[in-house]
Scaffold this motif. Structure first.
Motif, PDB file in Angstrom:
ATOM      1  N   UNK A 171      -8.834   2.922  -3.840  1.00  0.00           N
ATOM      2  CA  UNK A 171      -8.150   4.104  -3.288  1.00  0.00           C
ATOM      3  C   UNK A 171      -6.643   3.884  -3.179  1.00  0.00           C
ATOM      4  N   UNK A 172      -6.166   2.708  -3.600  1.00  0.00           N
ATOM      5  CA  UNK A 172      -4.730   2.486  -3.731  1.00  0.00           C
ATOM      6  C   UNK A 172      -4.002   2.003  -2.497  1.00  0.00           C
ATOM      7  N   UNK A 173      -4.722   1.517  -1.474  1.00  0.00           N
ATOM      8  CA  UNK A 173      -4.049   1.125  -0.235  1.00  0.00           C
ATOM      9  C   UNK A 173      -3.147  -0.090  -0.421  1.00  0.00           C
ATOM     10  N   UNK A 174      -3.623  -1.097  -1.142  1.00  0.00           N
ATOM     11  CA  UNK A 174      -2.802  -2.291  -1.344  1.00  0.00           C
ATOM     12  C   UNK A 174      -1.649  -1.996  -2.303  1.00  0.00           C
ATOM     13  N   UNK A 175      -1.922  -1.219  -3.333  1.00  0.00           N
ATOM     14  CA  UNK A 175      -0.866  -0.847  -4.277  1.00  0.00           C
ATOM     15  C   UNK A 175       0.237  -0.068  -3.566  1.00  0.00           C
ATOM     16  N   UNK A 176      -0.156   0.867  -2.710  1.00  0.00           N
ATOM     17  CA  UNK A 176       0.818   1.677  -1.974  1.00  0.00           C
ATOM     18  C   UNK A 176       1.673   0.798  -1.067  1.00  0.00           C
ATOM     19  N   UNK A 177       1.049  -0.126  -0.346  1.00  0.00           N
ATOM     20  CA  UNK A 177       1.797  -0.989   0.567  1.00  0.00           C
ATOM     21  C   UNK A 177       2.787  -1.860  -0.195  1.00  0.00           C
ATOM     22  N   UNK A 178       2.357  -2.406  -1.330  1.00  0.00           N
ATOM     23  CA  UNK A 178       3.254  -3.262  -2.107  1.00  0.00           C
ATOM     24  C   UNK A 178       4.385  -2.457  -2.752  1.00  0.00           C
ATOM     25  N   UNK A 179       4.082  -1.220  -3.155  1.00  0.00           N
ATOM     26  CA  UNK A 179       5.143  -0.382  -3.737  1.00  0.00           C
ATOM     27  C   UNK A 179       6.201  -0.051  -2.697  1.00  0.00           C
ATOM     28  N   UNK A 180       5.766   0.352  -1.502  1.00  0.00           N
ATOM     29  CA  UNK A 180       6.719   0.714  -0.451  1.00  0.00           C
ATOM     30  C   UNK A 180       7.493  -0.511   0.013  1.00  0.00           C
ATOM     31  N   UNK A 181       6.807  -1.633   0.126  1.00  0.00           N
ATOM     32  CA  UNK A 181       7.469  -2.865   0.569  1.00  0.00           C
ATOM     33  C   UNK A 181       8.082  -3.575  -0.636  1.00  0.00           C
ATOM     34  N   UNK A 182       9.159  -3.007  -1.150  1.00  0.00           N
ATOM     35  CA  UNK A 182       9.815  -3.564  -2.331  1.00  0.00           C
ATOM     36  C   UNK A 182      11.312  -3.302  -2.251  1.00  0.00           C
ATOM     37  N   UNK A 183      12.057  -4.097  -2.962  1.00  0.00           N
ATOM     38  CA  UNK A 183      13.506  -3.929  -3.008  1.00  0.00           C
ATOM     39  C   UNK A 183      13.863  -2.599  -3.678  1.00  0.00           C
ATOM     40  N   UNK A 184      13.099  -2.214  -4.677  1.00  0.00           N
ATOM     41  CA  UNK A 184      13.362  -0.949  -5.371  1.00  0.00           C
ATOM     42  C   UNK A 184      13.212   0.230  -4.416  1.00  0.00           C
ATOM     43  N   UNK A 185      12.178   0.199  -3.559  1.00  0.00           N
ATOM     44  CA  UNK A 185      11.965   1.288  -2.608  1.00  0.00           C
ATOM     45  C   UNK A 185      13.052   1.301  -1.542  1.00  0.00           C
ATOM     46  N   UNK A 186      13.490   0.116  -1.111  1.00  0.00           N
ATOM     47  CA  UNK A 186      14.612   0.033  -0.170  1.00  0.00           C
ATOM     48  C   UNK A 186      15.851   0.671  -0.778  1.00  0.00           C
TER      49      UNK A 186
END
Length: 313
Positions: free
Chosen positions: A248-263
């Motif tokens: 359901x993408x929970x780990x993928x979502x967390x890793x995407x948000x917690x990234x330098x690119x997202x910052x």
């Protein structure tokens, strides 16, 4: 977010001393970047919430189910403990605090229902708390403390009254992810749970939850390491639970948000330049306009994966 606004009023309401660690670690240059960093951290915390909540509930239920099947509903009254005075054992304090919480909540509801003042006696009889009520009122720490050596039989007597190590394989089907020796595995699992519980408290209390560092990349990596540990803990309990959360993408979502690119999305006024063709831009524009108009994420399937586009600001 607008980079032309005056941010000092809202930053003062956030609390300038609290933002010191944001400045030290992520080094924003302007007030807009400082507030962008602050908002990004909130997004990371939100992405972490379902992982932390799932671990807490899964840990509680896997231990409780294994113990209940072996020792009955109120299994904590039937298991062996290496301490003579169990009242001083932190797990039993957790059970007592859960019961006290239930009593306090019941008394409050009854006083409100009957219109009684705080110092007036309640005429109704207090209910007998069920197993599910007591377990549901426990805190995360209760299930960390049940894993300590107080409930472990070092002599490995078959069918003993100790929970561990005889039920370790029932509660943690893949404990070997930590260690193939059950005694060492139990200890390592407990230490990992304590680490994640302390991390969870910082997230839930809106405190800076990255490890002490003056480098933004290292800070992000420290949070991603916690995500990895949560995933390993869930896998050690039951890989099927972890697999569903991956699906359901929970780990993928967390890793995407917690990234330098997202910052960078939150601290830069201008987005990254992408070399799309005119045709690609036209197709993206149609999806983007629909997403903006309906305030929603527009999704599509590609190669068995689901992608989405939505307006950021």
């Amino acid at each position: 977010m607008s980079f032309n606004s005056t941010y000092s009023p809202i930053l003062e309401l956030v609390s300038l001393p609290r933002l010191t660690k944001y400045r030290t670690t992520f080094k924003p240059v302007t007030d807009a970047q400082l507030y962008g960093t602050y908002i990004w951290v909130q997004h990371v915390g939100g992405a972490l919430y379902p992982l932390l909540q799932s671990l807490e509930v899964t840990l509680r239920n896997t231990i409780d189910t294994a113990a209940r099947n072996k020792f009955g509903d109120f299994w904590w009254d039937n298991i062996a403990c290496n301490k003579n005075d169990v009242s001083r054992t932190r797990f039993y304090r957790g059970i007592s605090e859960a019961k006290n919480k239930l009593i306090s909540e019941w008394e409050k509801r009854e006083r409100e229902r009957l219109g009684l003042r705080y110092n007036e006696s309640i005429p109704t009889t207090m209910p007998v708390w069920s197993h599910d009520k007591i377990v549901g009122a426990t805190t995360f720490s209760t299930w960390q403390f049940i894993l300590n050596g107080d409930f472990s039989d070092q002599r490995n007597i078959p069918n003993s009254s100790f929970l561990w190590p005889q039920l370790l394989g029932k509660a943690f089907r893949q404990y070997h992810l930590f260690d193939r020796n059950p005694h060492r595995a139990r200890s390592k699992i407990m230490n990992s749970i304590e680490e994640i519980r302390n991390f969870r408290n910082r997230v839930f209390h809106h405190e800076p939850f990255w490890s002490g560092t003056n480098n933004q990349t290292t800070a992000i990596d420290s949070v991603r390491a916690k995500i990895n540990k949560i995933e390993t803990l869930l896998s050690s309990i039951d890989s099927r639970k972890r697999d569903i959360m991956v699906d359901v993408g929970l780990f993928m979502h967390a890793r995407r948000v917690c990234s330098l690119q997202e910052l960078n999305i939150h601290i830069n006024a201008e987005p990254e330049k992408n070399n799309y063709t005119q045709k690609q831009k036209r197709n993206i524009r149609k999806v983007a306009m629909k997403s903006n108009k309906n305030t929603q994420t527009s999704t599509w399937n590609y190669a068995g994966m689901v992608f989405g586009i939505h307006r950021i600001r």
